[in-house]
Design an enzyme around this catalytic site. Structure first.
Site, PDB file in Angstrom:
ATOM      1  N   SER A 220       0.814  -1.234   0.000  1.00  0.00           N
ATOM      2  CA  SER A 220       0.000   0.000   0.000  1.00  0.00           C
ATOM      3  C   SER A 220       0.839   1.271   0.000  1.00  0.00           C
ATOM      4  O   SER A 220       0.550   2.225   0.736  1.00  0.00           O
ATOM      5  CB  SER A 220      -0.948  -0.002   1.197  1.00  0.00           C
ATOM      6  N   GLU A 339      -6.599  -2.986  -1.102  1.00  0.00           N
ATOM      7  CA  GLU A 339      -7.994  -2.792  -0.712  1.00  0.00           C
ATOM      8  C   GLU A 339      -8.956  -2.999  -1.878  1.00  0.00           C
ATOM      9  O   GLU A 339     -10.155  -3.188  -1.673  1.00  0.00           O
ATOM     10  CB  GLU A 339      -8.188  -1.398  -0.127  1.00  0.00           C
TER      11      GLU A 339
END
Length: 456
Positions: A220, A339
């Protein structure tokens, strides 16, 4: 860490019949503000030298938990709604704003984090600057999510924390009103939020902070870049790898932050199910106010969903995405945009060919073990998904109706709703769990379909 994937929801929630699309969707959907931006902006505003404003913040469980956590530490947050268009940069009818009045954090206090990663990781460094003890606790799942990177780093930087050796919640931060700061090494391979948490409060530490990641691949990365960009916009001096610094090292110098007037971008990751609806039904969806330049990971949807068979256009209206009637398999490393995996997996289950999603082993430590949950639930509808060491292999098969369990995970819920658009008889357990980041999801979903109407 043991993750239990029991399909029985502890609160005995009802099942939501996922609506079947009447044909190709054709809609404009305005999604609420970014959770990641909202919660970072709240922390920075709490540290600022002057009051600041957040315009069009996301109002969801995760952000309201952050608001209440800050209030418990003595930070003032006032909520206002403006119906006029006089607020700079805020269109008429979308004038909700939060005024943040910074103050030196104070204990004793108790903070309930729910199951919000940003709250459980971003608030302890701020609490370490408080006078007095601050206890953190949350939902049962929060006790299983990793927090060791933040706990160990804060101890090195001068904080006293009691966690009985768990490296997780519940814990108590015993603040003394200051943190010495300086260099610290952490393994952030299980969550990039460990890095962001230290950087966001770093300007308030006596020596600032130097965070050096010493572990496996860092997931991320766009979220860390978002943190760096927002710190700089608030007046902080930050050295980062992408701006000439050492690899895996971030430095923030001590100094005052500015009280800002910030308009929060739409949450691009929350736009995913609506864009996917266009892809899987061969329709068209427009998301207004899609930023031309952003650090949000959700911006990668433009490229990923185009590879899966769609077409997109970014112009003054926003982002318009069109399905072409074909859904292609995808082989992709999603380590920077983990995500997005649940929504991409749902689309891949409907594709023409096999998909391989890689680089997302860290999803086993999210709201639930997302890889195990996606495998179980898609296969429960007739799919063929297998877990790999760091992701999923998805072979499309004809799907049938059934219950899609969500494990209190908002992105599992929207993935189930997406499959229900084209698979008759899908029932999503606990659709209300979408309130974590998108409280109005069921209404937005039904509104998208109502505006589309039957296919001609």
């Amino acid at each position: 860490m043991t993750v239990h994937l029991s399909p029985e929801h502890p609160s005995g929630t009802s099942l939501w019949p996922a609506p079947l699309a009447p044909g190709s969707v054709d809609a404009t959907v305005t999604v609420p503000g970014s959770k990641s931006v909202t919660n970072r902006a709240l922390i920075l505003a709490a540290h600022a030298a002057d009051p600041g404003w957040l315009r069009r913040p996301l109002r969801s469980r995760d952000t309201l938990l952050m608001v209440e956590g800050l209030r418990s530490l003595g930070i003032g947050i006032e909520e206002t709604v403006s119906s006029s268009s006089s607020v700079s940069g805020v269109p008429e009818g979308r004038g909700e704003a939060w005024r943040v009045i910074p103050a030196a954090p104070q204990g004793p206090a108790t903070v309930h984090v729910g199951n919000a990663g940003t709250v459980m990781r971003f608030l302890p460094p701020l609490a370490a600057l408080a006078e007095g003890p601050v206890r953190f606790d949350g939902d049962p799942r929060s006790h299983e999510r990793p927090l060791h990177g933040v706990i160990n780093a804060l101890r090195v930087l001068g904080a006293r924390i009691e966690d009985e050796g768990r490296g997780a919640l519940p814990l108590t931060v015993h603040g003394t009103g200051m943190i010495e700061g300086g260099p610290v090494e952490i393994d952030a391979s299980s969550s990039s939020q460990f890095v962001s948490a230290l950087l966001l409060s770093g300007p308030r530490f006596n020596q600032g902070v130097e965070v050096r990641h010493v572990g496996g691949p860092l997931p991320s990365m766009p979220h860390i870049r978002m943190t760096v960009d927002m710190l700089r916009a608030a007046g902080a001096q930050v050295t980062a790898p992408e701006s000439g610094g050492e690899p895996d090292v971030w430095r923030v110098t001590p100094g005052a932050l500015l009280g800002r007037d910030l308009v929060v971008e739409p949450d691009l990751s929350n736009a995913q199910p609506f864009l996917a609806a266009a892809l899987v039904t061969g329709g068209t969806v427009t998301i207004p106010d899609w930023p031309e330049h952003t650090t949000q990971p959700g911006d990668a949807l433009r490229e990923l969903f185009t590879r899966m068979g769609g077409e997109c256009r970014l112009d003054g209206r926003g982002l318009t995405f069109r399905g072409t009637g074909r859904i292609l398999g995808l082989d992709a490393d999603l380590s920077e945009v983990g995500e997005l995996t649940p929504g991409i997996a749902a689309v891949a289950a409907l594709a023409e060919g096999e998909s391989v999603l890689r680089g997302v082993a860290h999803l086993r430590l999210h709201e639930t073990d997302r890889l195990a949950a996606l495998t179980r639930e898609i296969n429960g509808l007739g799919g063929e998904v297998t877990e790999t060491a760091d992701g999923l292999r998805i072979r499309p098969r004809p799907l049938h109706g059934g219950v899609f369990h969500t494990y209190e995970d908002h992105r599992l819920a929207t993935a189930g709703a997406l499959l229900g658009l084209v698979v008759k008889g899908v029932e999503v357990e606990d659709i209300a769990t979408t309130a974590k980041t998108m409280p109005d999801f069921p209404e937005l979903w039904h509104g998208m379909l109502a505006s589309s109407g039957p296919k001609a």
